[in-house]
Design an enzyme around this catalytic site. Structure first.
Site, PDB file in Angstrom:
ATOM      1  N   HIS A 232       0.805  -1.085  -0.063  1.00  0.00           N
ATOM      2  CA  HIS A 232       0.083  -0.156   0.009  1.00  0.00           C
ATOM      3  C   HIS A 232       0.760   1.479   0.057  1.00  0.00           C
ATOM      4  CE1 HIS A 232      -3.800   2.167   0.204  1.00  0.00           C
ATOM      5  NE2 HIS A 232      -3.221   3.008   1.049  1.00  0.00           N
ATOM      6  N   TYR A 236       1.612   5.329  -2.469  1.00  0.00           N
ATOM      7  CA  TYR A 236       2.165   6.514  -2.371  1.00  0.00           C
ATOM      8  C   TYR A 236       3.369   6.862  -2.840  1.00  0.00           C
ATOM      9  CZ  TYR A 236      -2.205   6.811  -0.089  1.00  0.00           C
ATOM     10  OH  TYR A 236      -3.665   6.894   0.127  1.00  0.00           O
ATOM     11  N   HIS A 383      -9.832   0.393 -10.346  1.00  0.00           N
ATOM     12  CA  HIS A 383      -9.514   1.465  -9.318  1.00  0.00           C
ATOM     13  C   HIS A 383      -7.876   1.748  -9.559  1.00  0.00           C
ATOM     14  CE1 HIS A 383      -8.510   3.605  -5.636  1.00  0.00           C
ATOM     15  NE2 HIS A 383      -7.657   2.619  -5.479  1.00  0.00           N
ATOM     16  N   PHE A 384      -7.305   0.806  -9.663  1.00  0.00           N
ATOM     17  CA  PHE A 384      -5.705   0.786  -9.897  1.00  0.00           C
ATOM     18  C   PHE A 384      -5.402   1.594 -11.179  1.00  0.00           C
ATOM     19  CE2 PHE A 384      -1.584  -1.380 -10.565  1.00  0.00           C
ATOM     20  CZ  PHE A 384      -1.107  -0.910  -9.300  1.00  0.00           C
ATOM     21  N   ARG A 448     -10.822 -10.605 -10.995  1.00  0.00           N
ATOM     22  CA  ARG A 448      -9.830  -9.928 -11.519  1.00  0.00           C
ATOM     23  C   ARG A 448      -8.874 -11.070 -11.942  1.00  0.00           C
ATOM     24  NH1 ARG A 448      -6.509  -7.274  -6.894  1.00  0.00           N
ATOM     25  NH2 ARG A 448      -5.234  -6.566  -8.707  1.00  0.00           N
ATOM     26  N   ARG A 449      -7.917 -11.029 -12.818  1.00  0.00           N
ATOM     27  CA  ARG A 449      -6.714 -11.909 -12.892  1.00  0.00           C
ATOM     28  C   ARG A 449      -7.164 -13.099 -13.802  1.00  0.00           C
ATOM     29  NH1 ARG A 449      -5.409 -11.450  -7.237  1.00  0.00           N
ATOM     30  NH2 ARG A 449      -3.668  -9.910  -6.910  1.00  0.00           N
TER      31      ARG A 449
END
Length: 561
Positions: A232, A236, A383-384, A448-449
């Protein structure tokens, strides 16, 4: 002597000239990033084609092999190389770099390149189709993990050089506040170093012995916890360089000034505090972690909203102040005075706007109940792409339009500027289609994936097909944007007219409050960060080590996000 002379000549402006030797170093990092953009973008295009069910990979290439290349090359290689090159350029411009520091920076570069080659080779040979998160019990070739370790070690060396640069500057400027951009780089390298300790421990202590056969089993929950301790704050680490440009460079481009130096520094300090002890919000559905600790880390996750809102306030205060100085009247007259035809502003501004829905999606992802709806669905992938692939990448593109010609001694021509605007629009349209379709399919339960061939039949699968086709259309548009951006990069690097492009660093508003000297108290900031991490992780990690089952069977643990 060389660095001292440069400092003396430019003491008043705190902006140092960048030599050809420095430019070569910085461009080496950035060039690897754009090579990664092309390769990773092609893998992304293949992904969305396969997911649409209209394309089969040739030559026996495995879908998860392509998925791994896409995630690792774009999520780790592109971002890390670009950020380190950008960091070095900011530090070189504001505090300088000595010959010795430059040599060590080259050592960092080649260690990272060696690690990148090792990791990429194992993936391309089909020996490391373990995805971007490389969760156990998926197991890769030992060279994959050793390569990752080398990339991390090289990045640490680069960070140590940055800290050394600031230390040398502070020794020569006792009692002065450090340049804002140097302060920001130091915060981001601190964040990276502290966060990457988690994945380094996982790789060196768990994955490498396990992959070499020295350990028969691996503590899966511990490995995933160590990854998300890193995973996470990694977001940032990507985002804060964009914030650096937003706070200190965009104001100069639009003809304005920094709204508040103190506010900018405080937001970065808060990001350091609250971006690391929050990894459990990626593990809300996992057994073995007490719900109390999950709740504590969810609360800490929401604290990151505070510096984000501070940044939004500061930026739009700068925009409004600048627009009104240029004659903007009425409630929104200032908005028209912003330089919309300058790609150096337009591309990052679109990224800022994309961060609004991206941040809202992040709140959903981090929430106990709402996370259960979207967990492990392609919503998370959408979102990513909205945050990193739109907000961060468009800002990185905006930086490239002035940084590359500045380092290469060339000019951003009106033609390349227009081409850049077209590229930003193409990127925005492609990402809106692809990410939007991912969000909607995720709400319908689309995983996903997974590739199309693994979905099976049923009415629910048919409900996803239209959104998978939309992802393929959006991905195709995005790949066109990638080709265009790589073309612009080549033009700016080798073929644009010779000249001088400004390195835009804004000054602070004259009537802004003075920056308190305690912002330079690094022991305090690091100490608070360590206390927060120990409070959030020490007890649950001890519980995991003592009580969690240890095994390597793939059915022992659910694959989470």
């Amino acid at each position: 002597m060389e660095l001292a002379k440069k400092m003396k000549e430019t003491k008043l402006t705190q902006e140092l000239p960048i030599s050809k030797q420095e430019s070569k170093l910085y461009m080496s990092y950035i060039s690897v990033a754009f090579i990664a953009l092309l390769i990773g973008g092609l893998m992304g295009l293949l992904q969305v084609f396969v997911r649409s069910g209209k394309f089969t990979l040739p030559f026996g290439i495995d879908y998860y092999q392509v998925l791994t290349v896409h995630g690792v090359i774009l999520g780790l290689v592109l971002t890390t190389y670009f950020i380190i090159g950008f960091h070095f350029s900011l530090m070189g411009k504001t505090v300088g770099i000595s010959l010795k520091q430059r040599r060590v920076a080259w050592v960092a570069f080649w260690i990272m390149v060696m690690g990148t080659i090792m990791t990429a080779t194992t993936i391309l040979l089909g020996e490391a189709s373990v995805l971007y998160t490389f969760y156990a019990p998926l197991r890769a070739h030992p060279a994959f993990y050793i390569g990752l370790a080398l990339v991390i070690i090289g990045s640490w060396i680069a960070g140590f050089v940055n800290w050394s640069q600031l230390a040398v500057w502070k020794k020569a400027h006792r009692g002065e506040k450090s340049p804002l951009l140097a302060f920001m780089v130091t915060i981001n390298t601190l964040l990276w170093f502290i966060a990457s300790l988690g994945v380094a421990v996982a790789v060196l202590v768990q994955f490498i012995p396990w992959s070499l056969g020295y350990a028969e089993t691996i503590n899966v929950l511990l490995s995933r916890t160590l990854f998300w301790y890193f995973g996470h704050p990694l977001v940032y680490f990507w985002l804060l360089p964009a914030y650096m440009a937003w706070y200190a460079i965009i104001p100069k481009i639009i003809g304005g000034k920094i709204f508040s130096d103190s506010l900018a520094r405080l937001s970065f300090v808060l990001f350091l505090f609250f971006s690391i002890p929050v990894g459990f919000h990626h593990q809300l559905t996992e057994p073995g972690i007490d719900s109390t600790w999950k709740f504590i880390q969810v609360v800490l996750t929401f604290m990151v909203i505070i510096p984000s809102l501070m940044t939004a306030f500061s930026l739009f205060a700068t925009f409004e102040t600048t627009g009104r100085r240029k004659g903007g009247k009425g409630l929104f007259g200032w908005f028209k005075k912003l330089p919309w035809k300058d790609v150096r502003f337009l591309a990052p501004f679109i990224g800022m706007l994309a961060f609004i829905p991206g941040g809202a999606g992040g709140i959903i992802n981090a929430s106990h109940q709402m996370n259960a709806v979207v967990h492990n669905t392609i919503w998370v992938t959408g979102h990513f792409h909205l945050t990193v692939a739109t907000t961060v990448m468009l800002t990185f593109f905006g930086i490239s339009y002035w940084l590359i010609p500045h380092l290469r001694g060339r000019k951003l021509t009106p033609k390349l500027n227009r081409l850049g605007i077209i590229q930003a629009i193409i990127w925005t349209v492609g990402m809106a289609i692809m990410s939007g379709a991912m969000h909607i399919e995720g709400l319908l339960g689309g995983p996903r994936r997974s590739s199309f061939s693994e979905y099976g039949g049923g009415e629910q699968v048919h409900a996803w097909i239209g959104y998978q086709m939309a992802q393929a259309i959006g991905g195709t548009i995005l790949f066109i944007g990638i080709i265009l951006m790589v073309f612009i990069f080549i033009k700016l690097t080798f073929f644009a007219p010779k000249g001088e492009e400004d390195f835009p660093i804004a000054s602070e508003e004259e009537d802004a409050e003075p920056t308190p000297p305690w912002f330079e108290n690094w022991k305090l900031w690091i100490g608070i960060t360590v206390v927060l991490i120990l409070a959030a992780y020490s007890v649950p990690v001890m519980d995991i080590i003592q009580h969690s089952p240890v095994g390597s069977a793939p059915f022992d643990w659910p694959i989470g996000r």
